[in-house]
Write a protein that holds these residues in place. Structure first.
Motif, PDB file in Angstrom:
ATOM      1  N   TRP A  98      41.951  40.841  43.049  1.00  0.00           N
ATOM      2  CA  TRP A  98      43.129  40.351  42.322  1.00  0.00           C
ATOM      3  C   TRP A  98      43.506  38.935  42.751  1.00  0.00           C
ATOM      4  O   TRP A  98      43.933  38.121  41.918  1.00  0.00           O
ATOM      5  CB  TRP A  98      44.302  41.304  42.546  1.00  0.00           C
ATOM      6  N   THR A 155      45.452  49.303  40.304  1.00  0.00           N
ATOM      7  CA  THR A 155      44.277  48.496  40.001  1.00  0.00           C
ATOM      8  C   THR A 155      43.955  48.436  38.516  1.00  0.00           C
ATOM      9  O   THR A 155      43.257  47.524  38.080  1.00  0.00           O
ATOM     10  CB  THR A 155      43.044  49.026  40.762  1.00  0.00           C
ATOM     11  N   MET A 200      47.153  36.138  40.755  1.00  0.00           N
ATOM     12  CA  MET A 200      48.232  37.117  40.653  1.00  0.00           C
ATOM     13  C   MET A 200      49.521  36.415  40.242  1.00  0.00           C
ATOM     14  O   MET A 200      49.871  35.366  40.801  1.00  0.00           O
ATOM     15  CB  MET A 200      48.434  37.826  41.994  1.00  0.00           C
ATOM     16  N   LYS A 232      41.222  36.563  40.982  1.00  0.00           N
ATOM     17  CA  LYS A 232      41.536  36.444  39.556  1.00  0.00           C
ATOM     18  C   LYS A 232      42.844  35.702  39.313  1.00  0.00           C
ATOM     19  O   LYS A 232      43.031  35.100  38.256  1.00  0.00           O
ATOM     20  CB  LYS A 232      41.611  37.839  38.927  1.00  0.00           C
ATOM     21  N   HIS A 266      40.549  45.756  47.293  1.00  0.00           N
ATOM     22  CA  HIS A 266      40.750  45.383  45.898  1.00  0.00           C
ATOM     23  C   HIS A 266      41.697  44.191  45.755  1.00  0.00           C
ATOM     24  O   HIS A 266      41.607  43.439  44.778  1.00  0.00           O
ATOM     25  CB  HIS A 266      41.269  46.575  45.093  1.00  0.00           C
ATOM     26  N   GLU A 308      46.052  37.381  50.963  1.00  0.00           N
ATOM     27  CA  GLU A 308      46.601  37.522  49.616  1.00  0.00           C
ATOM     28  C   GLU A 308      47.576  36.395  49.291  1.00  0.00           C
ATOM     29  O   GLU A 308      47.519  35.805  48.215  1.00  0.00           O
ATOM     30  CB  GLU A 308      47.305  38.866  49.464  1.00  0.00           C
TER      31      GLU A 308
END
Length: 349
Positions: free
Chosen positions: A45, A267, A50, A48, A41, A115
């Motif tokens: 993120w 989430t 963070m 999108k 997941h 990430e």
């Protein structure tokens, strides 16, 4: 080489699969010929955007991958060309007070491959030596790619931070997801009585197959009320909640006095009401957990490699269909992990 990438944050339409500069290893890095990668997941993120995380664009996502060593940097001592390896994505400094005490996942400079820095969903990836683990012969690439992040996360959550003991009871929320299905297996292995939530009969059946003793369809009934009913109003000793705002209040309601919620993510949002009245009156604990230490990674992956734990694979797709892989995660389709394979590998199967 070809790589999954995006040039701007946004919806699934920003995801591309195309040419990217060839990877080459630094002195302490290993160049890996990627055979398979897996999604989490955090990939959604990251795509999108963070808060507080600024990425170099275009960004290659992906924290999970496995493959063979092609080349090693001159300071690398643990690997050589031809070795089978998988990525363990947590990067730590080794110098701060937490690292000095062996709490590497609490490192003040901690970050995660895919990430915060370039990920590994590409035909080849240069990865720090310390972020690779050996994969035994006989373990298939999909399993090797799917296991590290979710199983290390669930292992630390339940056993290290949650201090789960045999005979206790555990409620695992979102048991059909990566961390969720790993947590069910680890809780069962630890000797706990396992309660699990999912959103369909098929997913509930899978949860039972990997170790759940009691299953609850959270879309059909109030899971907190059902837990109280199943436990004769006592509640459970631990709730594994990586969902966040949507479930946190009911996670507290599901606990026995003195119980604990253990969380590794949110989430559905990070800012639920604190529920302080319930926390102090029932003497509850809310415990955070992130990834794992190298020793914890080795411990849990040994149990994956020998077949004790099984990463369930819901679908294997070519990397050019990574947008579809994101859709599977966002729509909660299926049970277990989504794996992506470089198109050149996928076509040769």
């Amino acid at each position: 080489m070809k790589a999954v990438q995006f040039r701007d944050h946004g919806d699934r339409s920003v995801i591309e699969y195309g040419d990217f500069p060839d990877a080459s290893p630094d002195r302490d890095e290993v160049l890996v010929d990627v055979k398979a990668g897996a999604l989490n997941h955090l990939d959604v993120w990251t795509r999108k955007g963070m808060p507080g995380v600024d990425l170099d664009m275009p960004h290659v996502p992906g924290s999970d991958a496995a493959g063979t060593v092609v080349e090693v940097g001159e300071d690398v001592t643990r690997f050589e060309p031809g070795d089978r390896v998988a990525v363990s994505a947590g990067v730590y400094c080794g110098e701060c007070e937490y690292c000095r005490h062996g709490e590497y996942s609490m490192c003040v400079n901690y970050h995660i491959i895919g990430e915060h820095v370039r990920g590994v969903h590409s035909e080849r990836a240069a990865v720090p030596e310390d972020n690779l683990v050996e994969v035994p012969t006989g373990v298939d690439w999909e399993t090797a790619a799917a296991a590290p992040l979710v199983f290390q996360t669930a292992w630390r959550m339940l056993l290290t931070r949650g201090e789960l003991e045999a005979g206790e009871s555990v409620l695992v929320l979102g048991a059909s997801g990566g961390v969720g299905h790993a947590a069910v297996q680890i809780a069962d292995y630890a000797g706990a009585e396992v309660y699990a939530t999912a959103s369909s009969e098929e997913k509930l059946g899978y949860a039972e197959a990997v170790g759940a003793d009691h299953v609850i369809d959270y879309e059909a009934e109030d899971f907190a009320a059902r837990v109280r009913e199943l436990t004769d109003k006592r509640g459970v000793d631990m709730v594994v909640d990586h969902v966040g705002e949507a479930t946190y209040p009911d996670s507290l309601k599901s606990l026995a006095k003195g119980g604990r919620v253990v969380t590794c993510g949110a989430t559905t949002g990070p800012n639920p009401g604190a529920g302080l009245n319930r926390i102090f009156w029932n003497q509850l604990s809310v415990v955070g957990s992130t990834m794992a230490t190298p020793g914890e990674v080795d411990d849990v992956l040994e149990l994956v490699w020998d077949g004790t734990f099984e990463p369930r694979i819901r679908e294997v797709l070519p990397m050019s269909e990574t947008a579809r892989a994101h859709e599977l995660l966002e729509s909660r389709e299926g049970f277990g992990k989504v794996v992506v394979v470089p198109d050149s590998e996928y076509e040769s199967r």
